[in-house]
Motif scaffolding. Sequence first.
Motif, mmCIF file in Angstrom:
data_model
loop_
_atom_site.group_PDB
_atom_site.id
_atom_site.type_symbol
_atom_site.label_atom_id
_atom_site.label_comp_id
_atom_site.label_asym_id
_atom_site.label_seq_id
_atom_site.Cartn_x
_atom_site.Cartn_y
_atom_site.Cartn_z
ATOM 1 N N ALA A 1 0.844 33.692 20.355
ATOM 2 C CA ALA A 1 0.965 34.609 21.174
ATOM 3 C C ALA A 1 0.880 36.033 20.927
ATOM 4 C CB ALA A 1 2.474 34.383 21.949
ATOM 5 N N VAL B 1 -0.352 36.967 28.561
ATOM 6 C CA VAL B 1 -0.428 35.208 27.308
ATOM 7 C C VAL B 1 1.538 35.026 27.867
ATOM 8 C CG1 VAL B 1 0.504 34.828 25.476
ATOM 9 C CG2 VAL B 1 -0.832 36.779 25.711
ATOM 10 N N ALA C 1 3.660 32.802 28.087
ATOM 11 C CA ALA C 1 4.570 32.155 26.556
ATOM 12 C C ALA C 1 5.350 31.165 27.327
ATOM 13 C CB ALA C 1 5.618 32.954 25.709
ATOM 14 N N THR D 1 4.252 39.093 26.774
ATOM 15 C CA THR D 1 4.733 38.239 27.415
ATOM 16 C C THR D 1 5.132 38.032 28.286
ATOM 17 O OG1 THR D 1 6.381 38.175 25.839
ATOM 18 C CG2 THR D 1 4.022 37.359 24.632
#
Length: 237
Positions: free
Chosen positions: A22, A33, A35, A48
Amino acid sequence: MLFSDHVALVTGANRGLGRAVAAALIAAGAKKVYAASRSGDPIGLEGTVPIRIDVTDPETVRAAALACPDVTLLINNAGVAGFSGPISAPSMDTARHEMEVNYFGTLTTTRSFAPVISTNGGGTIVNVASILAYGPIPQVGTYSATKAAVLSMTQSLRGELAPKNIQVLALCPAFVDTDMIAKVDQPKMTPEDVANALVEGVIAGTEEMFPGPSAGMAAAFRADPKGYERKIINFLA
């Protein structure tokens, strides 16, 4: 591939290799991203977005696919290792659990997110396999079998998803310095180095990535499969 054009989702992103991946994707410029973890808690990395996924629970996977409609890069990283041999294990419970997480979990997540990626014009799926898919170690034989299954599935998916403009890659590291193999007394790569190799492989479209020492191990297996098998049988003996 420009990561600034892509939204990624990483399973098992709360620690170890997943968290490092990540971070590497953010550093490479990924637009976003997700997560993913069983708890769905934030992982403490800027850029994230936490999402709950238990890869053994198809309902959480389907819910995540609906909640993350912009994904174009899927990293199937979630995995477990029970450190048992097929016969020496006291029961088949560990083997079944490893297969549920490592193989069926990867397949479940891919089946839910491949249509998402296709709808977004295509992208990439990376399945985290292992060099042990090539040379299984008896002491972790049930885990090795799951990673061989992941590698075989990856090869099948590659042909099946190519018409949908989705490339499917496999990451095959050797030992990575994570909690999962903390008790293994062997040289290990850092999660960060493996994550950076993954990013480079995605950019290059490398179908099978062998970071660090796994490259030499894969070459040895291909050059002399039976000789490598005999050598590996005594590994960790």
